[in-house]
Design an enzyme around this catalytic site. Sequence first.
Site, mmCIF file in Angstrom:
data_model
loop_
_atom_site.group_PDB
_atom_site.id
_atom_site.type_symbol
_atom_site.label_atom_id
_atom_site.label_comp_id
_atom_site.label_asym_id
_atom_site.label_seq_id
_atom_site.Cartn_x
_atom_site.Cartn_y
_atom_site.Cartn_z
ATOM 1 N N ASP A 21 33.710 95.502 17.390
ATOM 2 C CA ASP A 21 32.268 95.238 17.432
ATOM 3 C C ASP A 21 31.573 95.952 16.277
ATOM 4 O O ASP A 21 32.039 97.007 15.816
ATOM 5 C CB ASP A 21 31.703 95.726 18.778
ATOM 6 N N ASN A 69 30.916 83.890 22.667
ATOM 7 C CA ASN A 69 30.608 83.742 21.233
ATOM 8 C C ASN A 69 30.340 82.284 20.833
ATOM 9 O O ASN A 69 29.731 82.018 19.791
ATOM 10 C CB ASN A 69 31.734 84.308 20.343
HETATM 11 C C1 FPP Z 1 31.860 91.521 16.527
HETATM 12 O O1 FPP Z 1 30.839 91.901 15.656
HETATM 13 C C2 FPP Z 1 32.855 90.688 15.849
HETATM 14 C C3 FPP Z 1 33.129 89.395 16.153
HETATM 15 C C4 FPP Z 1 32.453 88.673 17.244
HETATM 16 C C5 FPP Z 1 34.097 88.596 15.377
HETATM 17 C C6 FPP Z 1 35.335 89.318 14.923
HETATM 18 C C7 FPP Z 1 36.169 88.388 14.141
HETATM 19 C C8 FPP Z 1 36.677 88.617 12.922
HETATM 20 C C9 FPP Z 1 36.578 89.905 12.220
HETATM 21 C C10 FPP Z 1 37.430 87.510 12.230
HETATM 22 C C11 FPP Z 1 38.630 87.079 12.995
HETATM 23 C C12 FPP Z 1 39.761 86.825 12.109
HETATM 24 C C13 FPP Z 1 41.042 86.814 12.498
HETATM 25 C C14 FPP Z 1 42.078 86.701 11.469
HETATM 26 C C15 FPP Z 1 41.437 86.943 13.914
HETATM 27 P P1 FPP Z 1 29.360 91.388 15.942
HETATM 28 O O2 FPP Z 1 29.127 90.167 15.119
HETATM 29 O O3 FPP Z 1 29.164 91.210 17.404
HETATM 30 O O4 FPP Z 1 28.547 92.598 15.391
HETATM 31 P P2 FPP Z 1 27.125 93.136 15.901
HETATM 32 O O5 FPP Z 1 27.292 93.575 17.331
HETATM 33 O O6 FPP Z 1 26.859 94.276 14.985
HETATM 34 O O7 FPP Z 1 26.148 91.993 15.730
#
Ligand code: FPP
Length: 249
Positions: A21, A69
């Site tokens: 996260d 998501n």
């Molecule tokens: C959370 O940060 C992250 C995600 C929902 C996505 C994670 C996915 C990747 C890094 C790419 C996946 C790639 C592979 C190869 C599996 P957020 O967007 O919720 O951050 P925030 O809470 O700060 O808004």
Amino acid sequence: MSLIDKIDKNRLPAHIAIIMDGNGRWAKARGLERGEGHREGVNAIKRVVEAASKASIQYLTLYAFSTENWSRPTEEVKGLMDLMVYAISRETADLKRNGVRIRTIGDMNRLPGYARTALEECIRETAEGTGVTLVLALSYSSKWELTTAAGRIAADVVKGVLPEGDIDEETFAGYLTTRGIPDPDLLIRTGGEQRISNFLLWQCAYAEFYFTDTFWPDFGEDALYEAIIGYQGRERRFGKTSEQIESAQ
Ligand code: FPP
């Protein structure tokens, strides 16, 4: 002494699960688009998989995309799918060389066809890997997984394939998408929030939780080792007393 040397090799967590996260906030803090945070998040994945391999961790599960998501803006969802496919395709050869075996959990049917194809190819290519098993949770949520399992169990009981009296914890676990994967010993969440967000609710019944304020794109080798060292400082009692645990050692 480097951090990896401080890890007790005899008490390693067999399975580490991570709620990655903080990508969006990492980007925002730098005046960048959220997508930049996700891109940097892929670099963190690479670092952490390498670090887990070095530390001889057997299973690493990453919460890459939750059922919830799907409700994000369409462009962000598309951006995440494209990024995943790009990263998977780019990294397959390296993963294979390093003995990393890829597996997925979640509702793969909801993923776009091109993403499913790329994942299936990567799973096939890395199937013989004997190092860390990297489990990607995609379109995953525990409530989805548990209700799907309950439905399949009910159907098997009706068909007469599963006698009702045979439904125990082991049978139930066999209907989950994590079938055959040991339960996580350690659950890490980056990004400062302290919640489980519909992730591995059944499987984390006895996991140790480790929360860190570090945003996922800043997480790396030493951060993983610090979490493992923290885990090794805990006493896991599984409902027993300290005295019982000590006398069994
Ligand atoms: C959370 O940060 C992250 C995600 C929902 C996505 C994670 C996915 C990747 C890094 C790419 C996946 C790639 C592979 C190869 C599996 P957020 O967007 O919720 O951050 P925030 O809470 O700060 O808004």
